[in-house]
Design a protein around this motif. Structure first.
Motif, short mmCIF file in Angstrom:
data_model
loop_
_atom_site.label_atom_id
_atom_site.label_comp_id
_atom_site.label_asym_id
_atom_site.label_seq_id
_atom_site.Cartn_x
_atom_site.Cartn_y
_atom_site.Cartn_z
N ARG A 1 1.90 1.63 -3.70
CA ARG A 1 0.71 2.23 -4.39
C ARG A 1 0.37 3.83 -4.05
O ARG A 1 0.25 4.58 -4.81
CB ARG A 1 -0.23 1.42 -4.09
N ASP A 2 0.55 4.08 -2.84
CA ASP A 2 0.24 5.57 -2.54
C ASP A 2 1.39 6.54 -3.07
O ASP A 2 1.04 7.63 -3.48
CB ASP A 2 0.13 5.64 -0.94
N SER B 1 0.97 -1.33 0.09
CA SER B 1 -0.09 -0.01 -0.05
C SER B 1 0.82 1.18 -0.08
O SER B 1 0.42 2.24 -0.61
CB SER B 1 -1.00 -0.08 1.02
#
Length: 89
Positions: free
Chosen positions: A50-51, A47
């Protein structure tokens, strides 16, 4: 007869090479379990990664919008995240 023999030898050599290549390809390709483990290890699963990618895309799009709206050559800026009037993007 000589031409036919040469043609048969050429076909046999090419066919043998294609067969060896196919066998090697079948041996090298990963199995289903290995594919699943590789997919789990992909960076897009993280994550934070992805961020970070989303933030980078947002910055690039903001820079492109700013470049389209101004006559200034934004490629010459030292810091692309700062617009021409000193505001951050």
């Amino acid at each position: 007869m000589e031409v036919a023999r040469k043609a048969l030898v050429a076909v046999a050599v090419l066919g043998g090479g294609a067969g060896v290549g196919s066998i090697l390809f079948a041996l090298v390709t990963p199995g289903e379990l290995q594919k699943q483990s590789m997919l789990q290890e992909m960076p897009e699963r993280d994550s934070r990664r992805r961020d970070e990618a989303v933030r980078t895309t947002e910055l690039v799009m903001a820079t492109l919008k700013d470049a389209a709206a101004t006559k200034e050559n934004v490629a010459w800026r030292r810091n692309w995240t700062v617009s021409g009037d000193g505001r951050s993007a």
